[in-house]
Every structure is written in C-alpha cells, then in structure tokens.
Design an enzyme around this catalytic site. Structure first.
Site, PDB file in Angstrom:
ATOM      1  N   ASP A  96       0.832  -1.209   0.000  1.00  0.00           N
ATOM      2  CA  ASP A  96       0.000   0.000   0.000  1.00  0.00           C
ATOM      3  C   ASP A  96       0.867   1.260   0.000  1.00  0.00           C
ATOM      4  O   ASP A  96       0.559   2.247  -0.682  1.00  0.00           O
ATOM      5  CB  ASP A  96      -0.923   0.004   1.230  1.00  0.00           C
ATOM      6  CG  ASP A  96      -2.041  -1.023   1.117  1.00  0.00           C
ATOM      7  OD1 ASP A  96      -2.285  -1.518  -0.003  1.00  0.00           O
ATOM      8  OD2 ASP A  96      -2.657  -1.348   2.154  1.00  0.00           O
ATOM      9  N   GLU A 156      33.301   2.093 -17.549  1.00  0.00           N
ATOM     10  CA  GLU A 156      32.293   3.089 -17.932  1.00  0.00           C
ATOM     11  C   GLU A 156      32.876   4.085 -18.937  1.00  0.00           C
ATOM     12  O   GLU A 156      32.247   4.386 -19.961  1.00  0.00           O
ATOM     13  CB  GLU A 156      31.804   3.852 -16.693  1.00  0.00           C
ATOM     14  CG  GLU A 156      30.922   3.075 -15.749  1.00  0.00           C
ATOM     15  CD  GLU A 156      30.440   3.941 -14.595  1.00  0.00           C
ATOM     16  OE1 GLU A 156      29.437   3.567 -13.959  1.00  0.00           O
ATOM     17  OE2 GLU A 156      31.062   4.991 -14.315  1.00  0.00           O
ATOM     18  N   GLU A 177      27.196   9.855 -18.969  1.00  0.00           N
ATOM     19  CA  GLU A 177      26.619   9.142 -17.815  1.00  0.00           C
ATOM     20  C   GLU A 177      25.800   7.930 -18.276  1.00  0.00           C
ATOM     21  O   GLU A 177      25.602   6.980 -17.528  1.00  0.00           O
ATOM     22  CB  GLU A 177      25.711  10.086 -17.011  1.00  0.00           C
ATOM     23  CG  GLU A 177      26.435  11.240 -16.345  1.00  0.00           C
ATOM     24  CD  GLU A 177      27.351  10.774 -15.235  1.00  0.00           C
ATOM     25  OE1 GLU A 177      26.960   9.853 -14.485  1.00  0.00           O
ATOM     26  OE2 GLU A 177      28.465  11.325 -15.113  1.00  0.00           O
ATOM     27  N   GLU A 200      22.974   6.626 -11.833  1.00  0.00           N
ATOM     28  CA  GLU A 200      23.427   6.580 -10.442  1.00  0.00           C
ATOM     29  C   GLU A 200      22.319   6.938  -9.468  1.00  0.00           C
ATOM     30  O   GLU A 200      22.243   6.386  -8.372  1.00  0.00           O
ATOM     31  CB  GLU A 200      24.647   7.501 -10.236  1.00  0.00           C
ATOM     32  CG  GLU A 200      25.926   6.951 -10.832  1.00  0.00           C
ATOM     33  CD  GLU A 200      27.158   7.734 -10.426  1.00  0.00           C
ATOM     34  OE1 GLU A 200      27.022   8.750  -9.701  1.00  0.00           O
ATOM     35  OE2 GLU A 200      28.273   7.344 -10.832  1.00  0.00           O
ATOM     36  N   HIS A 226      22.623  -5.015 -15.921  1.00  0.00           N
ATOM     37  CA  HIS A 226      22.532  -5.785 -14.674  1.00  0.00           C
ATOM     38  C   HIS A 226      21.103  -5.981 -14.187  1.00  0.00           C
ATOM     39  O   HIS A 226      20.681  -7.103 -13.898  1.00  0.00           O
ATOM     40  CB  HIS A 226      23.382  -5.098 -13.600  1.00  0.00           C
ATOM     41  CG  HIS A 226      23.184  -5.629 -12.219  1.00  0.00           C
ATOM     42  ND1 HIS A 226      23.448  -6.936 -11.870  1.00  0.00           N
ATOM     43  CD2 HIS A 226      22.734  -5.017 -11.083  1.00  0.00           C
ATOM     44  CE1 HIS A 226      23.181  -7.114 -10.575  1.00  0.00           C
ATOM     45  NE2 HIS A 226      22.747  -5.964 -10.084  1.00  0.00           N
TER      46      HIS A 226
END
Length: 465
Positions: free
Chosen positions: A206, A261, A276, A287, A324
């Site tokens: 809820d 990255e 990013e 992130e 991932h």
C-alpha cells in the site's frame, strides 16, 4: 486455521496462527531491518551442548518480526527509536554439529555454497581464493545491526561475551551503509541499490502504491511462500517458520568499473552529460536510480521509480538486454517463462556495503582516483527455495550469455555479477535509436571473497535447544 502462504500478509491485522508465526519469526526476513551498522560473526562450534546453550542465551537478545514491525510503526509516529537487530543462521553442518537431525531439507542448503557442485553451477572461484575465514566449515552466523555504531557494537560485545571457549569466531564482517546526497542507499560503484524488492506485507505494498509512482505497471507484491518455509526442527512447524539465507562477500574494484564506464562512453562516442549513459547501460539505472528504459538522462523523482517493465523497450534500444537489472529481474521479458513463473525467482535482498574509502562515490573524479579493493557488498538475501531463487538468478540469468532469450541476439553475461568468459556486446549509440556499436567486454570488477548458505530458524526452535 493455518498460515496462508499463497498471498501477502497484513501484519497489523494478523490474528491466530499468522500472529503466532510473526511472534516467532526472526526480523529482517519479511521487511528489512536497519543495517547502517552491521557486524556479521561467522562461527564454528566445538561442543554441541555448549553451542546449544550459547544459542539459547543469544535468543534472549533477539526480537521477533512482530516486535520489529511494532518498532517501525512507533518510529514513524515519532514514538521512539528501535532496538538492535540480532539474527541467527545455521548451516547444514551447523545443524549436524548441534546434533539436530530434522533440519530443513532444501537440496542446495544441504549441499552448501562451497561444495564442488555448487561452485560449478555458479561459476564461483576456488574456495582457496576466499578470505581465510571462509575456507573451512562454518556452522553459524550471528548478525548484529543497528542505526548507530555505538549501539551495534555494544550488542555485538554482549553476544561475544556469551560465546563459549569451545566456539571459534572464524570471520567477522563489518557493514557500513552508504547514502547519496538524497539519503538513498547506494553501493560502492555509486548507484542507488536495493530499490526493487519483492514485498510480502500488505502495508508495504500500500505504501508503494500511495507514496511512490504506483504499482500499476510493476506490482512488487509477492506471496509469503516466496520467502518463508516451515521450520521442521521447531516445536510446531505449522506456525514456526524460517527462511534460507544467502551470504556472499563481494569485493568491488571501483577503479576497474569506472574505467569500463569511460571506455564504453568512448567506444560509443558519448560526450558531455550523455557520458553518464554508459554507466546506466551497464547497470540499467543511472546513479540516482532513474531506470534507463524510461528516461535518456538521470533526474528521477525520489524515491526512484520501480513502476516499470521492458514492454516499451523490447528491442533494447534504450536499456541493453545485458544490463545488470534487466538480467537479474527481466520483469516479464526474459523470453523463457510465463511472467508469473519468472517472478518466482526473485528474492528478498538485504545487502549492505562494507569498507572505508576517502572519495565520494558520486564525485566526478578520474578512475585512477578510485579504490581498487578492500571495499564491496555484503550480499544477503532470503529465499524459500535456494535452487529456484538465488542459484537460478546467478546461474541461469546472470552467468548465461544467452539470457534474455532473443532471436539472433546473444546478450552476454551480467556485466556486474556475471561469472565466466566475457565476450563483446552490442550497445545502441543513441537512446532509442537504431545505430549500434560493438563494445569489448566489461571486465569483471566484482569478486567473491567468501560466503555460505544458512537457515534462519524460528525463535521457538532456538529457545527449544
């Protein structure tokens, strides 16, 4: 009357057998307990009688799931802080060391995480590479957690004071929760962690529905049978329950991950703020937790969205198949099972970070300024069927280059927790665009340093020893 495991539970209105169950269940299983400061003590027993007496005495320091939920409710009403969390788990070898025969029968639990068959199934590294405390037989784990280091340490010292000389502390791990600027829990690569969880309590569902962006697209509700099993060694398994507990110490090489990255951003020609997106393509979220499949840039609301699926991104033009979070929770898009069956593999994750570091995980600094070891995640998760939840997720999803199943595509291993031979993967250059480029494999930056399977028994069982 008996406990209905086929659905969720309303703890505020629980009565009869359900109320009895909550009063004898350990906390942290149905709902996460605060783990900002955690000590995990791994033990071996030398004398069965003394070990039994120790566990009985530790039970006096423990509280029930019901007591924990009452504390959470009181805290929200500004009516006081909670008390420390103490949890106890036993391995199959630990039950044998205690002389208890009728312990839970899960095949993976009885085999153990360090067995050759398990290591082969999970692609785990050799036991000889583990930290020293995990190379031998472990009998029990005692978890002690609280909101402050002072109160956690005080309770830890009380537990150690009860330990007989015949018992040995094989290893101790110290968890230290980390948060970003918005106060949301993150892991050492800098990403919001633990956002998507199966919810077993009606009150939590809820709250998700009313206090976040809703549950109309992705409903996190999960039945009790996905986390609870009868405690067969307890006085009354009809009302006394426990859960299988996975513990894995995962060391994170942040320097290597951040370099990966940057390398991916270079390969795809990403510039400025769009760089990013390279990290988001590895994780599946930015992130700050913003799902890549819903937005091309970060800046989600807080708490971050969990109300999404991959239905609008079936060709992975936004979020790669190998990201991932897409590998470990495909949200109905795995291609191998009915969505309802696919959900059965999800587990209740309760991990916490470990290790100190001088840098801010979210700061914009070069990879060379990042730590390369000594920090990571104490991965912890509760399961009702280890083989169908944790082991399935690791072996059939994360370690399987052919998952999700898509015609003409081999997604590759999970770039974060996948174990095995890593190959190149395809990435979309522009978010939602059609042009793709092949990028070299993301190097493995997460290493298993030790772990084991435990069963977290009922308080009734521990008292009965």
């Amino acid at each position: 009357m008996s406990v209905d495991l086929s659905t969720t539970l309303s703890w505020t209105t629980a009565s009869g057998d359900a109320a009895t169950m909550l009063g004898e269940l350990q906390p942290n299983i149905l709902k996460a307990h605060v783990r900002d400061h955690l000590s995990a003590l791994f033990l071996a027993f030398g004398d069965a009688a003394e070990a039994r007496a120790f566990l009985v005495s530790v039970t006096g320091k423990m509280k029930s799931a019901k007591a924990h939920l009452d504390e959470v409710s009181a805290f929200k009403a500004a009516a006081g802080a909670g008390t420390p969390y103490v949890g106890v788990g036993l391995t199959a070898a630990g039950y044998r060391a205690l002389g208890v025969e009728n312990f839970p029968q899960d095949e993976a639990f009885r085999r153990g995480m360090t067995a050759a068959g398990t290591r082969q199934r999970l692609n785990d590294p050799p036991r000889s590479t583990f930290d020293p405390g995990y190379r031998g037989e472990i009998h029990a784990v005692v978890l002690v957690g609280d909101a402050t280091d002072k109160t956690m340490t005080a309770r830890r010292n009380e537990i150690l004071g009860l330990l007989p000389d015949s018992a040995t502390v094989l290893a101790e791990e110290t968890g230290l929760g980390r948060v970003n600027a918005r106060g949301e829990g993150i892991e050492h690569f800098g990403y919001v962690d633990g956002r998507s969880q199966p919810l077993f309590l009606t009150e939590d569902i809820d709250a998700e529905k009313n206090n976040t962006d809703g549950i109309n697209v992705w409903n996190p509700a999960a039945p009790l049978e996905q986390v609870l099993v009868p405690d067969t060694a307890a006085p009354d398994p009809g009302v006394h329950f426990g859960s299988y507990f996975v513990f894995r110490k995962l060391e994170q090489n942040v320097r290597r991950f951040k370099q990966a990255e940057a390398d991916l951003a270079d390969t795809l020609g990403l510039a400025g703020e769009d760089r990013e997106r390279a990290g988001a393509m590895i994780i599946g979220r930015f992130e700050d937790g913003t799902p890549l499949t819903t937005q091309r840039e970060d800046g989600a609301e807080s708490p971050v969205s969990n109300n999404f699926t991959y239905d609008s991104d079936r060709a992975a033009l936004k979020c790669p198949f190998q990201a991932h979070i897409r590998k470990t929770n495909p949200r109905g898009s795995g291609g191998a099972e009915d969505p309802a069956d696919e959900r059965r593999h999800l587990m209740a994750r309760r991990g916490v970070t470990y290790g100190e570091r001088p840098d801010d995980p979210n700061a914009d600094v070069p990879p060379a300024a990042r730590p390369s070891g000594g920090i990571g995640l104490l991965f912890m998760a509760f399961n009702s069927r280890l083989g169908n939840q944790f082991e399935f997720t690791q072996a059939v999803w994360a370690d399987n280059p052919g998952f999700p199943i898509v015609d003409g595509v081999t997604p590759g291993l999970d770039p974060v927790i996948g174990q095995g031979v890593r190959e190149s993967s395809e990435y979309t250059v522009d978010w939602g665009g059609s042009a793709q480029r092949t990028a070299g494999p993301v190097p493995q930056a997460v290493t298993l340093r030790g772990g084991e399977y435990f069963f977290m028994p009922s308080l009734a069982f521990l008292r009965s020893l």
